[in-house]
Design an enzyme around this catalytic site. Structure first.
Site: not given
Length: 270
Positions: A71, A119, A211
């Site tokens: 991601s 995300s 992240t």
């Protein structure tokens, strides 16, 4: 603060152009390995100090090895979506269709900004399909974002599985160019990215990044890339770690704790 950072970077560029390519220093930091060991993960911390033109890491071989971006690819994916008009601004709404998703945070209507921050994989798969193969390839080349392999079948998952790879060094190179306005994109897109990437904004520092969570050799592989602004300076970072049987309760905290401890070792934060 940002004006000071840009002026410092321009002076560095003048130095490079006057004296040829300025070689970046690499300093081994065994204490970063100790941090990872204490958290029961393997991998590398990589931090780049722009002012001193120096990389710090516990494992430069790992930091130069290509790994699937997971991601963290939401950064270039977001840039391309904004530049192509697939996404108009960070307030655009992704409507949830009511289907069960892998993460409860994704089971709601999400703004583009929130989709980035939690995300949301299905949201960004939709974005990638709308961008399409040709435009995605054109823009990745334009942005000099290397190592991505995809076609019409894999356009919505190539950053999660397959042969696409990027190294920690390359992640930092890309982030540095984004931060210092060296990418061929609009100021509007730059400002939008700067806004959605903020994770923490305190009196002493601002932490921004993304992240990622993928698989590597049947191990959970975790990314954390970005930059920290403190004392009128910017430091870029890319963390990549592996562990077995990672969980949502532990893995995100491990990544954050690892990079913050590394910042403390360099006396960037208290």
């Amino acid at each position: 603060m940002r004006k000071i950072l840009i002026i410092s970077h321009l002076l560095l560029l003048v130095s490079i152009s006057s004296h040829g390519q300025l070689k970046k220093n690499e300093v081994l930091k065994p204490e970063f390995a100790t941090i990872l060991e204490s958290l029961k993960v393997k991998g590398a911390v990589l931090i780049y100090d722009v002012k001193n033109n120096t990389y710090y890491s516990n494992d430069f071989t790992w930091a130069k090895t290509g790994i699937i971006p997971a991601s963290t690819f939401k950064i270039p994916n977001s840039i391309i979506a904004l530049e192509t008009g697939v996404i108009q601004n960070d307030s655009v709404i992704f409507k949830w269709n009511g289907e069960q998703r892998n993460n409860k945070k994704w089971e709601q209507d999400l703004t583009f900004k929130k989709a980035f921050q939690v995300s949301c994989v299905p949201c960004y798969q939709e974005v990638a399909r709308k961008i399409g193969v040709n435009r995605m390839k054109t823009y990745l080349k334009k942005l000099d974002y290397p190592g991505m392999f995809f076609d019409t079948i894999t356009i919505d998952n190539f950053w999660l599985q397959g042969e696409s790879k990027i190294s920690q060094m390359q992640q930092i190179d890309f982030l540095e160019r984004l931060y210092f306005s060296k990418l061929p994109i609009s100021k509007r897109t730059e400002n939008t990215m700067r806004n959605i990437m903020i994770i923490e904004n305190t009196k002493s520092y601002t932490l921004s990044g993304k992240t990622g969570w993928g698989m590597r050799a049947d191990l959970d592989n975790g990314w954390f890339v970005g930059y920290i602004e403190t004392n009128n300076l910017a430091y870029f970072f890319a963390l990549n770690v592996e562990m077995k049987n990672a969980t949502m309760d532990s893995f995100p905290a491990i990544r954050m704790n690892a990079i913050k401890e590394a910042f403390r070792k360099l006396k960037l934060i208290e």
